[in-house]
Each structure stands twice: as structure tokens, then as C-alpha cells.
Motif scaffolding. Structure first.
Motif, short mmCIF file in Angstrom:
data_model
loop_
_atom_site.label_atom_id
_atom_site.label_comp_id
_atom_site.label_asym_id
_atom_site.label_seq_id
_atom_site.Cartn_x
_atom_site.Cartn_y
_atom_site.Cartn_z
N LEU A 119 42.34 12.88 43.54
CA LEU A 119 42.93 12.15 44.65
C LEU A 119 42.74 10.67 44.43
O LEU A 119 41.64 10.22 44.07
N SER A 120 43.78 9.90 44.70
CA SER A 120 43.67 8.44 44.67
C SER A 120 42.68 8.00 45.73
O SER A 120 42.51 8.68 46.75
N PRO A 121 42.03 6.87 45.53
CA PRO A 121 41.02 6.40 46.51
C PRO A 121 41.51 6.38 47.96
O PRO A 121 40.78 6.79 48.86
N ALA A 122 42.73 5.96 48.20
CA ALA A 122 43.25 5.87 49.56
C ALA A 122 43.42 7.24 50.22
O ALA A 122 43.48 7.32 51.46
N ALA A 123 43.48 8.31 49.43
CA ALA A 123 43.68 9.66 49.98
C ALA A 123 42.35 10.39 50.22
O ALA A 123 42.35 11.49 50.76
N ARG A 124 41.26 9.77 49.86
CA ARG A 124 39.95 10.43 49.99
C ARG A 124 39.34 10.21 51.37
O ARG A 124 39.72 9.32 52.10
N GLY A 125 38.35 11.04 51.67
CA GLY A 125 37.59 10.87 52.90
C GLY A 125 38.29 11.35 54.16
O GLY A 125 37.89 11.02 55.26
N GLN A 126 39.35 12.15 54.00
CA GLN A 126 40.12 12.63 55.15
C GLN A 126 40.17 14.15 55.21
O GLN A 126 40.96 14.71 55.97
N GLY A 127 39.38 14.81 54.38
CA GLY A 127 39.38 16.27 54.36
C GLY A 127 40.46 16.87 53.48
O GLY A 127 40.59 18.09 53.40
N THR A 139 33.60 20.38 35.88
CA THR A 139 33.60 19.00 36.37
C THR A 139 32.48 18.23 35.70
O THR A 139 31.71 18.77 34.92
N ALA A 140 32.43 16.96 36.02
CA ALA A 140 31.39 16.07 35.49
C ALA A 140 30.48 15.65 36.63
O ALA A 140 30.95 15.39 37.75
N SER A 141 29.19 15.54 36.36
CA SER A 141 28.22 15.15 37.39
C SER A 141 28.55 13.83 38.05
O SER A 141 28.26 13.62 39.23
N VAL A 142 29.19 12.92 37.30
CA VAL A 142 29.54 11.61 37.84
C VAL A 142 30.57 11.73 38.97
O VAL A 142 30.67 10.85 39.83
N LEU A 143 31.30 12.81 39.03
CA LEU A 143 32.28 13.05 40.10
C LEU A 143 31.54 13.70 41.28
O LEU A 143 31.75 14.87 41.62
N GLN A 144 30.66 12.92 41.89
CA GLN A 144 29.74 13.45 42.90
C GLN A 144 30.44 14.09 44.09
O GLN A 144 29.97 15.10 44.62
N GLU A 145 31.57 13.52 44.52
CA GLU A 145 32.30 14.10 45.65
C GLU A 145 32.82 15.49 45.29
O GLU A 145 32.78 16.40 46.12
N ALA A 146 33.30 15.64 44.07
CA ALA A 146 33.80 16.95 43.62
C ALA A 146 32.67 17.97 43.54
O ALA A 146 32.82 19.10 44.01
N VAL A 147 31.55 17.57 42.97
CA VAL A 147 30.40 18.47 42.87
C VAL A 147 29.98 18.94 44.26
O VAL A 147 29.78 20.14 44.49
N LYS A 148 29.89 18.02 45.20
CA LYS A 148 29.51 18.36 46.57
C LYS A 148 30.52 19.32 47.19
O LYS A 148 30.14 20.30 47.85
N LEU A 149 31.80 19.05 46.99
CA LEU A 149 32.85 19.92 47.54
C LEU A 149 32.74 21.33 46.98
O LEU A 149 32.76 22.31 47.73
N TYR A 150 32.62 21.46 45.67
CA TYR A 150 32.57 22.79 45.06
C TYR A 150 31.33 23.55 45.52
O TYR A 150 31.41 24.72 45.88
N GLU A 151 30.18 22.88 45.52
CA GLU A 151 28.94 23.55 45.91
C GLU A 151 28.97 23.96 47.38
O GLU A 151 28.50 25.04 47.74
#
Length: 159
Positions: A89-97, A122-134
Motif C-alpha cells: 500500500l502507498s503511504p497515503a493508503a495506510r493506517g485506515q484498516g 515478508t521481511a522483518s523491516v516491514l513491521q506493519e506487515a509482520v504485525k498484521l500477519y501475526e
């Protein structure tokens, strides 16, 4: 599909360069490399990499502009499995669920097609993705296949 003012739709050939640009830009944002002849070749060859093998590639639009991607295709590992790929997701599309909604819709489409397992790298640096998947029930697994990734997750398909 609709989520707030976002439209999630099937990829079309006219989306090829814009979808690739979103992925390339997000990777760069996190210090990861764009690999057009490697891990990202599938984005440039959606027809062969997804459509022809029973997968799907979606794009997300907001006010007529592409702001994200999400996809899956069958894989050989696991039991009747798919891998979710290219959730960006592009930065502007994030943080909205939107990411959570997109993941849920991908999971529903996968379940409707009769698959039994979902894999995600995924990569650990993609912290938002890691959190979402977990937080979505994905469990750590072994066998990372993509060089820039250092995590792999698996989840049984919910019916």
C-alpha cells in the motif's frame, strides 16, 4: 469490492507499470531492492505468474489512482497451498484498516477456490506487515524462498 473510498478490483494489463511503481516505491521506502528479473518478475508478468496458474492479482484504487496491490498464486509447498504475494500500500493508503480488509478478502477468495493453506513471506523491516500477519493468525514457519525476505508464515484456510 469496496472499502471506504477504495476500490479493489482485478488487475488489468493497463495497470502493469503503475502496480510495479507502487511496489518499487514501497520497497525503496523500507530499504529493500526492486528485483524485476527476480522476486518482482511476477508483477511484470501477471498473466503468466497469476492468471494462467489459477491465482489472482488485485489492484486498489482511490479516486482513480492506484494506491495498492495484493495477489496470490498456488505453490508447491504445504497442502493444496497458495502464497499471498505483493501486498503493498502507498503511504497515503495506510493506517485506515485497508491492509487488514485486503488480507481478509484475499483469504475469502482463497477459501472459495478450495485451497487449504496460505503461506506468506515478508521481511522483518516491514513491521506493519509482520504485525498484521501475526495478529491475523499466521504462524511462523521455515523455508524462506525469497532473498530479501527473512520471515515466512503459514495459516490453515478458515471455512
Amino acid at each position: 469490492m469496496f472499502y471506504k473510498d477504495f476500490v479493489i478490483r482485478a488487475w488489468e494489463p493497463r495497470d502493469r507499470q503503475k502496480a510495479a511503481a507502487i511496489i518499487r516505491n514501497v520497497l525503496a521506502e523500507y530499504g529493500l531492492s526492486w528485483e524485476p528479473s527476480g522476486a518482482d518478475r511476477d508483477v511484470l508478468e501477471v498473466e503468466a505468474s497469476y492468471t494462467a496458474v489459477g491465482g489472482e492479482f488485485w489492484v486498489i484504487e482511490q479516486q482513480g489512482q492506484l494506491v495498492g496491490t495484493g495477489a496470490y498464486y498456488p505453490v508447491e509447498r504445504g497442502e493444496n497451498a497458495v502464497e499471498i504475494r505483493k501486498m503493498y500500500l502507498s503511504p497515503a493508503a495506510r493506517g485506515q484498516g485497508l491492509g487488514k480488509y485486503l488480507l481478509q478478502q484475499l483469504e475469502k477468495a482463497i477459501a472459495q477456490r478450495g485451497f487449504q493453506e496460505i503461506w506468506i513471506e515478508t521481511a522483518s523491516v516491514l513491521q506493519e506487515a509482520v504485525k498484521l500477519y501475526e495478529s491475523s493468525g499466521y504462524q511462523p514457519a521455515r523455508g524462506v524462498e525469497t532473498l530479501r525476505c527473512d520471515r515466512v508464515y503459514v495459516k490453515p484456510v478458515q471455512r
